[in-house]
Scaffold this motif. Sequence first.
Motif, mmCIF file in Angstrom:
data_model
loop_
_atom_site.group_PDB
_atom_site.id
_atom_site.type_symbol
_atom_site.label_atom_id
_atom_site.label_comp_id
_atom_site.label_asym_id
_atom_site.label_seq_id
_atom_site.Cartn_x
_atom_site.Cartn_y
_atom_site.Cartn_z
ATOM 1 N N GLY A 1 0.877 4.312 1.040
ATOM 2 C CA GLY A 1 -0.379 3.617 1.275
ATOM 3 C C GLY A 1 -1.314 3.671 0.090
ATOM 4 O O GLY A 1 -1.298 4.606 -0.718
ATOM 5 N N THR A 2 -2.183 2.672 -0.009
ATOM 6 C CA THR A 2 -3.109 2.575 -1.143
ATOM 7 C C THR A 2 -4.421 3.328 -0.905
ATOM 8 O O THR A 2 -5.239 3.425 -1.825
ATOM 9 C CB THR A 2 -3.433 1.102 -1.436
ATOM 10 O OG1 THR A 2 -4.040 0.510 -0.260
ATOM 11 C CG2 THR A 2 -2.178 0.326 -1.799
ATOM 12 N N ALA A 3 -4.660 3.823 0.297
ATOM 13 C CA ALA A 3 -5.903 4.553 0.566
ATOM 14 C C ALA A 3 -5.950 5.819 -0.276
ATOM 15 O O ALA A 3 -4.977 6.576 -0.320
ATOM 16 C CB ALA A 3 -6.002 4.899 2.046
ATOM 17 N N PRO A 4 -7.056 6.071 -0.967
ATOM 18 C CA PRO A 4 -7.151 7.291 -1.777
ATOM 19 C C PRO A 4 -7.298 8.523 -0.898
ATOM 20 O O PRO A 4 -7.599 8.437 0.298
ATOM 21 C CB PRO A 4 -8.410 7.045 -2.613
ATOM 22 C CG PRO A 4 -9.249 6.141 -1.768
ATOM 23 C CD PRO A 4 -8.276 5.260 -1.033
ATOM 24 N N TYR A 5 -7.097 9.654 -1.500
ATOM 25 C CA TYR A 5 -7.289 10.918 -0.789
ATOM 26 C C TYR A 5 -8.774 11.101 -0.466
ATOM 27 O O TYR A 5 -9.637 10.855 -1.290
ATOM 28 C CB TYR A 5 -6.787 12.069 -1.661
ATOM 29 C CG TYR A 5 -6.951 13.433 -1.054
ATOM 30 C CD1 TYR A 5 -6.232 13.796 0.086
ATOM 31 C CD2 TYR A 5 -7.834 14.356 -1.597
ATOM 32 C CE1 TYR A 5 -6.388 15.049 0.652
ATOM 33 C CE2 TYR A 5 -7.996 15.622 -1.044
ATOM 34 C CZ TYR A 5 -7.262 15.956 0.084
ATOM 35 O OH TYR A 5 -7.424 17.197 0.653
ATOM 36 N N ASN A 6 -9.066 11.510 0.776
ATOM 37 C CA ASN A 6 -10.442 11.713 1.237
ATOM 38 C C ASN A 6 -11.285 10.448 1.046
ATOM 39 O O ASN A 6 -12.285 10.421 0.328
ATOM 40 C CB ASN A 6 -11.092 12.892 0.510
ATOM 41 C CG ASN A 6 -10.639 14.228 1.064
ATOM 42 O OD1 ASN A 6 -10.051 14.305 2.145
ATOM 43 N ND2 ASN A 6 -10.896 15.290 0.337
ATOM 44 N N ALA A 7 -10.849 9.370 1.723
ATOM 45 C CA ALA A 7 -11.450 8.050 1.518
ATOM 46 C C ALA A 7 -12.787 7.863 2.223
ATOM 47 O O ALA A 7 -13.559 6.980 1.856
ATOM 48 C CB ALA A 7 -10.477 6.970 1.988
ATOM 49 N N VAL A 8 -13.104 8.648 3.251
ATOM 50 C CA VAL A 8 -14.354 8.477 3.991
ATOM 51 C C VAL A 8 -15.070 9.823 4.102
ATOM 52 O O VAL A 8 -14.507 10.871 3.768
ATOM 53 C CB VAL A 8 -14.099 7.900 5.405
ATOM 54 C CG1 VAL A 8 -13.430 6.533 5.321
ATOM 55 C CG2 VAL A 8 -13.244 8.854 6.235
ATOM 56 N N ASP B 1 -7.409 18.636 -6.967
ATOM 57 C CA ASP B 1 -6.124 18.293 -6.380
ATOM 58 C C ASP B 1 -6.142 18.689 -4.917
ATOM 59 O O ASP B 1 -6.943 19.525 -4.483
ATOM 60 C CB ASP B 1 -4.993 19.028 -7.115
ATOM 61 C CG ASP B 1 -4.796 18.516 -8.529
ATOM 62 O OD1 ASP B 1 -4.562 17.305 -8.678
ATOM 63 O OD2 ASP B 1 -4.876 19.318 -9.480
ATOM 64 N N VAL B 2 -5.248 18.094 -4.134
ATOM 65 C CA VAL B 2 -5.211 18.359 -2.708
ATOM 66 C C VAL B 2 -5.001 19.852 -2.454
ATOM 67 O O VAL B 2 -4.265 20.531 -3.175
ATOM 68 C CB VAL B 2 -4.087 17.529 -2.039
ATOM 69 C CG1 VAL B 2 -2.728 17.942 -2.577
ATOM 70 C CG2 VAL B 2 -4.126 17.684 -0.526
ATOM 71 N N GLU B 3 -5.694 20.370 -1.459
ATOM 72 C CA GLU B 3 -5.533 21.771 -1.079
ATOM 73 C C GLU B 3 -4.378 21.866 -0.079
ATOM 74 O O GLU B 3 -4.569 21.817 1.127
ATOM 75 C CB GLU B 3 -6.829 22.302 -0.482
ATOM 76 C CG GLU B 3 -7.996 22.281 -1.467
ATOM 77 C CD GLU B 3 -9.261 22.830 -0.855
ATOM 78 O OE1 GLU B 3 -9.169 23.469 0.210
ATOM 79 O OE2 GLU B 3 -10.337 22.624 -1.427
ATOM 80 N N GLY B 4 -3.189 22.015 -0.579
ATOM 81 C CA GLY B 4 -2.011 22.042 0.279
ATOM 82 C C GLY B 4 -0.868 21.310 -0.397
ATOM 83 O O GLY B 4 -0.690 21.390 -1.617
ATOM 84 N N THR B 5 -0.098 20.566 0.403
ATOM 85 C CA THR B 5 1.041 19.832 -0.124
ATOM 86 C C THR B 5 0.666 18.380 -0.358
ATOM 87 O O THR B 5 0.160 17.720 0.544
ATOM 88 C CB THR B 5 2.222 19.904 0.857
ATOM 89 O OG1 THR B 5 2.518 21.269 1.150
ATOM 90 C CG2 THR B 5 3.463 19.250 0.265
#
Length: 325
Positions: A247-254, A129-133
């Motif tokens: 937006g549809t971009a996933p988390y950490n996309a690149v 999961d994201v580290e933060g909010t």
Amino acid sequence: QNTSLSDPLGGAGTLFPPSINSLDVYSRQPAVHSWNVTVQRQLASDWTLELGYVGTRGTHLPRTIQLNQAFYGPGNVNLRRPYLGYGSITYNENAASSRYNALQTSLTRRFSKGLLVQLAYTWSKSLSDVEGTPLDSRNLRLDYGLADLDRTHVFNANYVWELPLFRRSHDWKTIAFRNWQVSGILTFQSGLPLNVTQSGDIAGFGGGAGAARPNQVGDPYAGSTGSVAHWFNTAAFVPVSLSGAVGTAPYNAVRGPGVSNLDTSLFRELKFSERWQTQIGIETFNTLNHAQFEGVSTNISSANFGQITSARDPRLIQLRAKISF
């Protein structure tokens, strides 16, 4: 009129309602479960091969969510919050999770006849999961993806070699050429994941949420040159133009630039007595002076979106002297 706990709706019409920080008083302790299977085999008198699988799972990890995230709609954002009279309500809980799976290999030549060699390679994937909010505290799965420290490939090699120069000679003319050692560390690593973002509160959550992300419409690596001016395919992302949309971009996309580095050292030990000895030498970091790019602009609202913005240190050379007694 200000907000009070006895009359929480009293501040609904204020311009700047108060924000609150809170925590889960019944939170569980973070835990990490690990397991591994390893096979080791001696290939020759001096060489050992090791092959293993390593897995870990983290549970009850800390994170922050937004309890008073506004619903989408027209008008004052503070009138669209579930708890009227308050601004953001930050809630700290131990509910995040992570997973790590890796194939780890190593090949070692023990120190013999003046030579030590160690090779190690890891192929892994780390999700969390994201580290933060998170971006959307009502849909936390949107921010489950590649962990910030994930590296798919990691290769390391190190060696120590005692130079076989004039070992048996006692001629005073060869003293300066005896007892020298060469060592080095070679590193290749995949780049770290990077989150592609968009400025502004496009989703209308009212602040206190994670960074907004654009829409992803293509392959971030299709047609990219991996150059300073065009690290990834920026055409794969377009800004979200519809208010209230996520937006549809996933988390950490690149991924950012990887590491390709060689550090070396040359040193000599001189022993004057049983108690007194000294070590002199020279060390080089980034010996080949290879460009080590690091930072990348990942905000689609930025003029340098997709460009390299920083680099690691160039070649450094230092002299070393140490006295032991």
